[in-house]
Design an enzyme around this catalytic site. Structure first.
Site, mmCIF file in Angstrom:
data_model
loop_
_atom_site.group_PDB
_atom_site.id
_atom_site.type_symbol
_atom_site.label_atom_id
_atom_site.label_comp_id
_atom_site.label_asym_id
_atom_site.label_seq_id
_atom_site.Cartn_x
_atom_site.Cartn_y
_atom_site.Cartn_z
ATOM 1 C CB SER A 124 63.758 39.820 -3.068
ATOM 2 O OG SER A 124 62.725 40.642 -2.561
ATOM 3 C CE1 TYR A 148 62.127 34.939 -0.254
ATOM 4 C CE2 TYR A 148 61.828 37.315 -0.071
ATOM 5 C CZ TYR A 148 61.973 36.180 -0.842
ATOM 6 O OH TYR A 148 61.984 36.295 -2.206
ATOM 7 C CE LYS A 152 64.962 34.457 -2.676
ATOM 8 N NZ LYS A 152 65.143 33.675 -3.898
HETATM 9 P P1 NAD Z 1 56.823 30.301 -6.711
HETATM 10 O O1 NAD Z 1 56.651 29.716 -5.355
HETATM 11 O O2 NAD Z 1 55.641 30.414 -7.594
HETATM 12 O O3 NAD Z 1 57.976 29.516 -7.505
HETATM 13 C C1 NAD Z 1 59.011 28.825 -6.853
HETATM 14 C C2 NAD Z 1 59.112 27.448 -7.493
HETATM 15 O O4 NAD Z 1 60.164 26.719 -6.845
HETATM 16 C C3 NAD Z 1 57.831 26.631 -7.335
HETATM 17 O O5 NAD Z 1 57.497 26.053 -8.569
HETATM 18 C C4 NAD Z 1 58.208 25.570 -6.293
HETATM 19 O O6 NAD Z 1 57.483 24.356 -6.484
HETATM 20 C C5 NAD Z 1 59.689 25.413 -6.545
HETATM 21 N N1 NAD Z 1 60.442 24.939 -5.392
HETATM 22 C C6 NAD Z 1 60.346 25.352 -4.098
HETATM 23 N N2 NAD Z 1 61.233 24.707 -3.336
HETATM 24 C C7 NAD Z 1 61.934 23.868 -4.152
HETATM 25 C C8 NAD Z 1 62.983 22.946 -3.958
HETATM 26 N N3 NAD Z 1 63.523 22.738 -2.739
HETATM 27 N N4 NAD Z 1 63.459 22.264 -5.020
HETATM 28 C C9 NAD Z 1 62.930 22.467 -6.266
HETATM 29 N N5 NAD Z 1 61.911 23.304 -6.507
HETATM 30 C C10 NAD Z 1 61.433 24.018 -5.464
HETATM 31 O O7 NAD Z 1 57.509 31.732 -6.507
HETATM 32 P P2 NAD Z 1 57.756 32.899 -7.554
HETATM 33 O O8 NAD Z 1 56.927 34.057 -7.157
HETATM 34 O O9 NAD Z 1 57.690 32.383 -8.931
HETATM 35 O O10 NAD Z 1 59.254 33.261 -7.154
HETATM 36 C C11 NAD Z 1 60.373 32.702 -7.839
HETATM 37 C C12 NAD Z 1 61.639 33.167 -7.151
HETATM 38 O O11 NAD Z 1 61.664 34.592 -7.169
HETATM 39 C C13 NAD Z 1 61.775 32.754 -5.699
HETATM 40 O O12 NAD Z 1 63.137 32.437 -5.462
HETATM 41 C C14 NAD Z 1 61.388 33.998 -4.931
HETATM 42 O O13 NAD Z 1 62.005 34.068 -3.680
HETATM 43 C C15 NAD Z 1 61.882 35.091 -5.861
HETATM 44 N N6 NAD Z 1 61.156 36.359 -5.721
HETATM 45 C C16 NAD Z 1 59.801 36.377 -5.803
HETATM 46 C C17 NAD Z 1 59.116 37.578 -5.632
HETATM 47 C C18 NAD Z 1 57.599 37.618 -5.652
HETATM 48 O O14 NAD Z 1 57.033 38.548 -5.105
HETATM 49 N N7 NAD Z 1 56.915 36.662 -6.279
HETATM 50 C C19 NAD Z 1 59.828 38.763 -5.420
HETATM 51 C C20 NAD Z 1 61.229 38.713 -5.358
HETATM 52 C C21 NAD Z 1 61.875 37.492 -5.511
HETATM 53 C C1 WQD Z 2 52.212 45.410 -0.937
HETATM 54 C C2 WQD Z 2 51.506 46.529 -0.179
HETATM 55 C C3 WQD Z 2 51.103 46.003 2.128
HETATM 56 C C4 WQD Z 2 48.242 42.747 1.402
HETATM 57 C C5 WQD Z 2 56.461 41.122 -0.559
HETATM 58 C C6 WQD Z 2 57.747 40.597 0.021
HETATM 59 C C7 WQD Z 2 58.878 40.845 -0.927
HETATM 60 C C8 WQD Z 2 58.573 40.296 -2.321
HETATM 61 C C9 WQD Z 2 57.273 40.828 -2.819
HETATM 62 C C10 WQD Z 2 59.304 38.002 -2.496
HETATM 63 C C11 WQD Z 2 52.071 46.765 1.212
HETATM 64 C C12 WQD Z 2 49.799 46.161 1.380
HETATM 65 C C13 WQD Z 2 49.154 43.787 1.247
HETATM 66 C C14 WQD Z 2 46.956 43.033 1.954
HETATM 67 C C15 WQD Z 2 47.592 45.360 2.123
HETATM 68 N N1 WQD Z 2 58.417 38.865 -2.298
HETATM 69 N N2 WQD Z 2 48.826 45.062 1.600
HETATM 70 N N3 WQD Z 2 46.687 44.336 2.273
HETATM 71 O O1 WQD Z 2 55.220 43.316 1.265
HETATM 72 O O2 WQD Z 2 55.860 44.876 -0.659
HETATM 73 O O3 WQD Z 2 56.587 42.532 -0.698
HETATM 74 O O4 WQD Z 2 56.243 40.549 -1.863
HETATM 75 O O5 WQD Z 2 60.448 38.155 -2.711
HETATM 76 O O6 WQD Z 2 60.014 40.229 -0.400
HETATM 77 O O7 WQD Z 2 58.005 41.248 1.250
HETATM 78 O O8 WQD Z 2 54.222 43.023 -1.054
HETATM 79 O O9 WQD Z 2 52.003 42.524 -1.967
HETATM 80 O O10 WQD Z 2 52.515 41.834 0.415
HETATM 81 O O11 WQD Z 2 52.249 44.248 -0.123
HETATM 82 O O12 WQD Z 2 47.295 46.497 2.443
HETATM 83 O O13 WQD Z 2 46.120 42.138 2.141
HETATM 84 O O14 WQD Z 2 50.146 46.137 0.008
HETATM 85 O O15 WQD Z 2 51.006 46.520 3.421
HETATM 86 O O16 WQD Z 2 52.001 48.151 1.466
HETATM 87 P P1 WQD Z 2 55.474 43.523 -0.157
HETATM 88 P P2 WQD Z 2 52.695 42.824 -0.690
#
Ligand code: NAD
Ligand code: WQD
Length: 337
Positions: A124, A148, A152
């Site tokens: 991330s 978190y 990562k």
């Molecule tokens: P998500 O929660 O939709 O997907 C994660 C999946 O992992 C789910 O299907 C969940 O059931 C499964 N899971 C959780 N714990 C588990 C375990 N212990 N064993 C097996 N399965 C398990 O999330 P996502 O948005 O699809 O994110 C996928 C990956 O990308 C995550 O590692 C997340 O940290 C990373 N990521 C997400 C974002 C975002 O904003 N969505 C941003 C950066 C990184």
């Molecule tokens: C985006 C913008 C908020 C909600 C997070 C995690 C990051 C990654 C992606 C997993 C910001 C604003 C939000 C609301 C708002 N996840 N906001 N009202 O915080 O950039 O990233 O998700 O890996 O690790 O930190 O994303 O979508 O929460 O926020 O004003 O109800 O929207 O302040 O400026 P963020 P976000």
């Protein structure tokens, strides 16, 4: 390739399955369904006519991993399984280190036992922390501001050290910026379990009438309109980056990190404007205090991904808003119960 996809039933994993099956890769999903529903995989099957093997289990469970790897014999693993809620991570740090770090360790141990040497990891952009300069390139110092983010970054270190120490091994670490949007079919999208933490699903729930108004977390940042700016990336573009990363992992040894973003950043108010246009809904909002731990602006330099993975984003902000709205309107309760 035969690809084991941990967390493949989740938001990004499910979209990646569609792209993998579209490229004729064979897939096996390992998911505990901690944050996903099995029906997602039926949607993927119906969209692709593809075959998906499913193992319901925990990525920390070595015996489940052994059985899965013996049966499926993957060429590569894409490791999505993890916990991802920033606020929750500070209340449950041990759970986050356990799933995100110990889960990665258990997976690597199983890969070692079964001779699997390629892994793509969901990292991330949050590993960078407060920007020293923007856009962030991969050489920017890392200093995550949340538990978190630290899990990562720790998993990145584990993977990097493993890839250096294991002959013939490769690890591609993808630092996603802000994934949004949904599949063009409107049959798949983001389905937050309860209160949405992220901006786009919250706006979508306001538009569909599930929430009264959006709270904008701060309008006094040092940005053009005072609201936070992020580099939003369409989930289908992000899914395609994984297909490119698989090919890259086959060609390199050691670990390589890539930013996956568009290089463009949009403010909260610009996101609202795009969603108003896509949905025709007024999206009422109120200015609220800043959210703890937020930074003003994030933006990716994804030059390395373009040069080395041959990948770049193709979807626009309007595509992100229109697809998120089509998914939300067609599936107001997400994947249902
Ligand atoms: P998500 O929660 O939709 O997907 C994660 C999946 O992992 C789910 O299907 C969940 O059931 C499964 N899971 C959780 N714990 C588990 C375990 N212990 N064993 C097996 N399965 C398990 O999330 P996502 O948005 O699809 O994110 C996928 C990956 O990308 C995550 O590692 C997340 O940290 C990373 N990521 C997400 C974002 C975002 O904003 N969505 C941003 C950066 C990184
Ligand atoms: C985006 C913008 C908020 C909600 C997070 C995690 C990051 C990654 C992606 C997993 C910001 C604003 C939000 C609301 C708002 N996840 N906001 N009202 O915080 O950039 O990233 O998700 O890996 O690790 O930190 O994303 O979508 O929460 O926020 O004003 O109800 O929207 O302040 O400026 P963020 P976000």
């Amino acid at each position: 390739m035969r690809v084991l996809v941990t967390g493949g039933a989740g938001y990004i994993g499910s979209h990646t399955l569609v792209e993998l099956l579209g490229q004729a890769h064979e897939v096996c999903v390992l998911d505990s369904f901690a944050n996903a529903k099995p029906v997602v995989l039926d949607r993927v099957r119906s969209l692709t006519n593809g075959k998906i093997s499913l193992v319901t289990g925990d990525v920390r469970d070595g015996s489940v991993l052994d059985d899965t790897m013996s049966d499926f014999a993957p060429d590569a693993v894409i490791h999505f399984a993890g916990l991802k809620a920033v606020g929750e991570s500070s209340r449950q740090p041990v759970d986050y280190y356990d799933v995100n770090v110990s889960g990665t360790l258990a997976l690597l141990r199983a890969m070692d036992r079964h001779g699997c040497k390629r892994i793509i990891f969901s990292s991330s952009a949050t590993v960078y922390g407060e920007p020293e300069y923007l856009p962030y390139d991969e050489a920017h110092p890392t200093n995550p501001l949340s538990v978190y983010g630290r899990t990562k970054l720790m998993a990145e270190h584990v993977l990097t050290d493993w890839a250096a120490a294991t002959p013939g091994a490769s690890a591609v670490l993808l630092r996603y910026f802000n994934p949004v949007g949904a599949h063009a079919s409107a049959r798949m999208g983001e389905d937050p379990a309860d209160y949405p933490n992220n901006l786009m699903p919250f706006i979508a729930q306001v538009a569909v009438g599930k929430r009264a108004q959006l709270q904008v977390f701060g309008d006094d940042y040092d940005t053009d309109d005072g609201t936070g700016e992020r580099d939003y990336i369409h989930v289908v573009d992000l899914a395609r980056a994984h297909v490119a990363a698989l090919d890259h992992a086959a060609a390199i040894s050691g670990a390589r990190v890539f930013n996956i973003g568009t290089g463009q950043s949009y403010s909260v108010l610009q996101m609202v404007t795009a969603f108003r246009a896509a949905s025709g809904h007024p999206i009422p909002l109120a200015i609220a205090p800043r959210r703890a731990g937020d930074i003003a602006r994030m933006q990716a330099d994804s030059t390395r991904a373009r040069n080395e993975l041959g990948w770049q984003a193709t979807h626009s902000l309007d595509d992100m808003a229109a697809s998120a709205w089509a998914w939300q309107r067609g599936n107001p309760d997400g994947y249902g119960d």
